[in-house]
Design an enzyme around this catalytic site. Structure first.
Site, PDB file in Angstrom:
ATOM      1  N   GLU A   1      -3.863  -4.479  -9.244  1.00  0.00           N
ATOM      2  CA  GLU A   1      -4.588  -4.318 -10.544  1.00  0.00           C
ATOM      3  C   GLU A   1      -5.183  -2.406 -10.966  1.00  0.00           C
ATOM      4  O   GLU A   1      -5.759  -2.791 -11.997  1.00  0.00           O
ATOM      5  CB  GLU A   1      -5.579  -5.507 -10.832  1.00  0.00           C
ATOM      6  CG  GLU A   1      -5.110  -6.525 -10.989  1.00  0.00           C
ATOM      7  CD  GLU A   1      -5.528  -8.049 -11.659  1.00  0.00           C
ATOM      8  OE1 GLU A   1      -5.448  -8.527 -10.468  1.00  0.00           O
ATOM      9  OE2 GLU A   1      -6.100  -7.779 -12.690  1.00  0.00           O
TER      10      GLU A   1
ATOM     11  N   GLU B   1       7.096  -1.746  -9.368  1.00  0.00           N
ATOM     12  CA  GLU B   1       8.400  -2.101  -8.372  1.00  0.00           C
ATOM     13  C   GLU B   1       8.184  -1.045  -7.719  1.00  0.00           C
ATOM     14  O   GLU B   1       6.957   0.066  -7.536  1.00  0.00           O
ATOM     15  CB  GLU B   1       9.401  -2.035  -9.827  1.00  0.00           C
ATOM     16  CG  GLU B   1       9.213  -2.505 -11.177  1.00  0.00           C
ATOM     17  CD  GLU B   1      10.532  -2.432 -11.970  1.00  0.00           C
ATOM     18  OE1 GLU B   1      11.095  -0.844 -12.070  1.00  0.00           O
ATOM     19  OE2 GLU B   1      10.898  -2.525 -13.188  1.00  0.00           O
TER      20      GLU B   1
ATOM     21  N   GLY C   1     -19.928  -4.652  18.144  1.00  0.00           N
ATOM     22  CA  GLY C   1     -18.424  -4.713  18.908  1.00  0.00           C
ATOM     23  C   GLY C   1     -18.541  -5.922  18.332  1.00  0.00           C
ATOM     24  O   GLY C   1     -17.173  -6.762  17.653  1.00  0.00           O
TER      25      GLY C   1
ATOM     26  N   THR D   1      -5.115   1.089  -9.315  1.00  0.00           N
ATOM     27  CA  THR D   1      -5.772   1.719  -8.054  1.00  0.00           C
ATOM     28  C   THR D   1      -6.730   2.313  -8.702  1.00  0.00           C
ATOM     29  O   THR D   1      -7.149   2.428  -9.533  1.00  0.00           O
ATOM     30  CB  THR D   1      -5.171   3.305  -7.366  1.00  0.00           C
ATOM     31  OG1 THR D   1      -4.704   3.776  -8.235  1.00  0.00           O
ATOM     32  CG2 THR D   1      -3.968   2.691  -6.475  1.00  0.00           C
TER      33      THR D   1
ATOM     34  N   ARG E   1     -29.443 -12.010  16.461  1.00  0.00           N
ATOM     35  CA  ARG E   1     -28.885 -11.168  17.037  1.00  0.00           C
ATOM     36  C   ARG E   1     -31.065 -11.189  17.956  1.00  0.00           C
ATOM     37  O   ARG E   1     -30.597 -10.567  17.381  1.00  0.00           O
ATOM     38  CB  ARG E   1     -27.486 -10.062  16.618  1.00  0.00           C
ATOM     39  CG  ARG E   1     -27.477  -9.772  17.477  1.00  0.00           C
ATOM     40  CD  ARG E   1     -26.716  -9.368  19.478  1.00  0.00           C
ATOM     41  NE  ARG E   1     -26.507  -8.976  19.839  1.00  0.00           N
ATOM     42  CZ  ARG E   1     -25.454  -8.410  20.769  1.00  0.00           C
ATOM     43  NH1 ARG E   1     -26.278  -9.762  21.254  1.00  0.00           N
ATOM     44  NH2 ARG E   1     -25.546  -7.091  21.297  1.00  0.00           N
TER      45      ARG E   1
ATOM     46  N   PHE F   1       1.861 -12.109 -12.111  1.00  0.00           N
ATOM     47  CA  PHE F   1       2.218 -11.212 -13.159  1.00  0.00           C
ATOM     48  C   PHE F   1       3.380 -10.207 -12.383  1.00  0.00           C
ATOM     49  O   PHE F   1       3.338  -9.521 -11.595  1.00  0.00           O
ATOM     50  CB  PHE F   1       1.419 -10.627 -13.730  1.00  0.00           C
ATOM     51  CG  PHE F   1       1.380  -9.709 -14.957  1.00  0.00           C
ATOM     52  CD1 PHE F   1       1.646  -9.266 -15.975  1.00  0.00           C
ATOM     53  CD2 PHE F   1       1.108  -8.219 -14.832  1.00  0.00           C
ATOM     54  CE1 PHE F   1       1.925  -9.129 -16.943  1.00  0.00           C
ATOM     55  CE2 PHE F   1       0.523  -6.858 -15.457  1.00  0.00           C
ATOM     56  CZ  PHE F   1       1.578  -7.094 -16.700  1.00  0.00           C
TER      57      PHE F   1
ATOM     58  N   LEU G   1       4.538  -6.820 -12.632  1.00  0.00           N
ATOM     59  CA  LEU G   1       4.634  -5.405 -13.359  1.00  0.00           C
ATOM     60  C   LEU G   1       5.613  -4.263 -12.377  1.00  0.00           C
ATOM     61  O   LEU G   1       6.281  -3.894 -12.255  1.00  0.00           O
ATOM     62  CB  LEU G   1       2.994  -5.144 -13.973  1.00  0.00           C
ATOM     63  CG  LEU G   1       3.505  -3.718 -14.797  1.00  0.00           C
ATOM     64  CD1 LEU G   1       4.067  -2.746 -15.614  1.00  0.00           C
ATOM     65  CD2 LEU G   1       1.549  -2.924 -14.822  1.00  0.00           C
TER      66      LEU G   1
END
Lengths: 383, 264
Positions: A363, A126, A340, A365, A267, A122, A124
């Site tokens: 799509e 620019e 880390g 903001t 961990r 799509f 749209l």
């Protein structure tokens, strides 16, 4: 939580889950580094019929809808939020044809898309028209039995890889949003070239590229709907597709949490597993809670769309905002729990954080989404 | 080209445990899967069908729940599936099993090729495939890693295949119909398709009992099985090795000493 999926939706979920685990997970890191397009995975997705899950049976699909697409996108995104876009962005490019195409246009384009033989996109955005979608500067001039397109589209997902493009252009710039129209443009049409391929922070397995139209002649039969409807086509398409972006965010968050739960159990610090620390447990619990809330919201919204409810702008915007903000937060916390190691590219978790970010941006903001939500709220009150 | 694939439903050994008391597999709560080597057999059959046309029939002998394995075969592209199941078959060893399967294949009739996985991951005998070919009196090529050529005639119907050996491979040509068993090097099995899964759900499973087959009752089930299991046990774990340290001269001296005192 049991969302009481249909038998078919369970098949889609299981199949997408299997593809994610067996085919996507082993190659996700490599595609992220190389930034190439995952054609081998696209082949797997097309062989498994997943490209047709939201397309009517008479056009070669399996006749599902938004819910089916949401389920598949979520599962695939758990393994890679970039690769899943080959499917999700094709759906975005196809919705204008599904929603506004004539039977001839559907017959011509949908079967190949449903089979996965052709991807769609799509177009749209620019350089000067993003959130302000009405500022589209690409023009389409009618000359006899064809239109002539001129202009450049930017950041088009699946750009260069897709065969079928639905492109919004202005037939009369003096009319602003009311002067826009949407056209189907096929790759290979004379005057249609691809520009720069973008080097992105995340979703690097997805192609993002410029489309350049220079006196590109397309037959007038390729107009979707009517002249002047371009903006409506775009807005209705986004209403449908927002649960898709939301489910991409949801999958990314769930995938990150799954890895993190595995990691904190292994961990050890201070002589014990870090999963035994309440501070860690609370973070896990909060993440799981927010993910589940997003899922419930997205599924409810997708089911509403499939049930044919007309006004879905506000609710689909709510789902998109909530899920993408949630994904950013969850993936950031997952990196935190990896410590880390989480910051190192040797570990898979930082990719999720990079991939999540785009879902707050594209799509529409999340600021634009909040505008849509607020507008609807204020209108409801006035009525 | 009509192909018959024989498959077996097995416990998913990636999460199977052994009962230390009885030394048998703990099967409860363990998922059942299609024997992994049989997945390569199904895939090869589907590829041959895509190339040459014809039908793929998948056959299994087992308890009623083996139906699940057959549905999966349909989702992968099998045209027809048959479950051979009867209490009379209980206790079959590889001889009785291959006899029963050969009678089922005889009943199916018109076929060019029978494909089996090289062995099942539960019994690991690798005997059923060759057993079927003997009962049917057709040639066999075991451990096939590549089918080089298929000539469907009308005259001189034959195939040529690469057969894996420990040192390399042999090229064997065989008239058809014949039976092959395949190794995992032969292909990469596909995933099911969504339409395949939907078809599998509705697929009709043909069920054959002992009375449906032309069988010699003395050759089936426990009675027809010459194998008698005397004892099953888990081999004791290997003892930990010993690492000798020092320079070459010291080590060799220690080693000689150990060999003298403890081994010889």
């Amino acid at each position: 939580m049991d969302y009481l999926l249909t038998e078919e939706q369970i098949m889609i979920r299981d199949l997408a889950r299997q593809i994610a685990k067996e085919k996507i997970r082993p190659v996700a890191a490599q595609y992220d580094v190389e930034g190439t397009f995952p054609w081998d995975i696209v082949k797997v997705l097309s062989d498994s019929d997943l490209f047709g899950i939201y397309i009517e049976e008479k056009y070669g699909g399996t006749g599902g809808g938004s819910m089916d697409l949401v389920i598949a996108t979520e599962e695939l995104s758990k393994a890679c939020g970039g690769i899943s876009l080959a499917l999700a962005a094709t759906a975005l490019g196809t919705y204008p044809i599904i929603l506004f195409g004539s039977d001839e246009q559907k017959q011509k384009y949908l079967p190949d898309i449903a089979k996965g033989k052709k991807l769609a996109a799509f177009a749209l955005t620019e350089a000067g028209a993003g959130s302000d979608a009405a500022a589209v500067a690409t023009t389409a001039a009618k000359k006899g039995d064809h239109y002539v397109l001129n202009g450049t589209k930017q950041w088009i997902t699946n750009g260069g890889e897709a065969e079928v493009y639905t492109v919004v252009a202005s037939v009369d710039r003096s009319k602003g949003a009311r002067g826009a129209a949407t056209f189907i443009v096929e790759k290979g049409t004379e005057g249609f070239e691809f520009g720069k391929k973008e080097d992105k922070m995340g979703i690097r397995a997805s192609a993002t590229r410029e489309l350049v139209f220079t006196d590109c002649k397309i037959p007038k039969e390729n107009l979707l709907g009517k002249e002047g409807m371009g903006f409506i086509v775009a807005m209705k398409t986004f209403d449908q597709s927002r649960p898709g972006v939301a489910s991409q965010a949801l999958g990314i968050a769930q995938g990150a949490l799954d890895l993190t739960v595995g990691y904190v159990k292994e961990r050890r610090q201070f002589g014990k597993s870090i999963s035994s620390f309440q501070g860690v447990q609370f973070m896990l619990a909060d993440m799981a809670t927010e993910i589940e809330a997003a899922r419930a919201l997205i599924y409810a919204c997708a089911r509403m769309i499939d049930a044919g409810v007309k006004k879905v702008s506000k609710d689909s915007a709510i789902a998109k905002v909530f899920a993408s903000d949630m994904a950013m937060k969850v993936t950031t916390d997952c990196v935190q729990l990896f410590g880390g190691y989480g910051y190192m590219r040797d570990y898979p978790i930082e990719k999720y954080m990079r991939d999540a970010k785009i879902t707050q941006i594209y799509e529409g903001t999340n600021q634009i989404q909040r505008g849509i939500i607020a507008n609807a709220l204020l209108k409801e009150k006035a009525a | 080209m009509n192909i018959i694939v024989c498959i077996k439903q097995v416990p998913d050994t990636t999460d199977v445990r052994i009962d230390p008391e009885t030394n048998t597999l703990i099967r409860s709560g363990v998922a059942s899967i299609i024997n992994p080597f049989d997945m390569y057999a199904i895939e090869e059959a589907i590829r041959l069908k895509e190339k040459f046309g014809g039908r793929v029939t998948v056959l299994t002998m087992g308890p009623p729940q083996a139906e699940e394995a057959l549905r999966e075969a349909v989702s992968l592209g099998a045209d027809e599936v048959i479950l051979v199941s009867d209490r009379a078959f209980a206790g079959s060893d590889t001889w009785a099993t291959s006899y029963t399967l050969s009678r089922s294949i005889h009943k199916i009739g018109d076929y060019d090729l029978v494909i089996c996985g090289k062995q099942a991951i539960d019994g690991d005998t690798a005997q059923v495939g060759p057993g079927i070919s003997s009962h049917l009196d057709i040639p066999q090529i075991t451990y096939v890693k590549k089918i080089e050529e298929v000539n469907l005639g009308p005259e001189n119907k034959h195939m040529r295949a690469e057969r894996m050996t420990e040192e390399g491979y042999e090229i064997i040509e065989s008239p058809m119909p014949c039976l092959i068993t395949v190794v995992k090097e032969i292909n990469e099995p596909r995933l099911p398709s969504l339409k395949g899964k939907m078809r599998a759900k509705k697929a009709e499973i043909k069920k054959w009992e002992a009375k449906d087959l032309d069988l010699d009752p003395d050759l089936i089930g426990l009675n027809g099985s010459p194998t008698k299991v005397v004892k099953i046990f888990t081999p004791p774990p290997r003892k930990k090795g010993q690492i000798l340290e020092g320079d070459a001269a010291e080590i060799s001296q220690k080693l000689v000493g150990l060999l003298k005192n403890e081994v010889i």
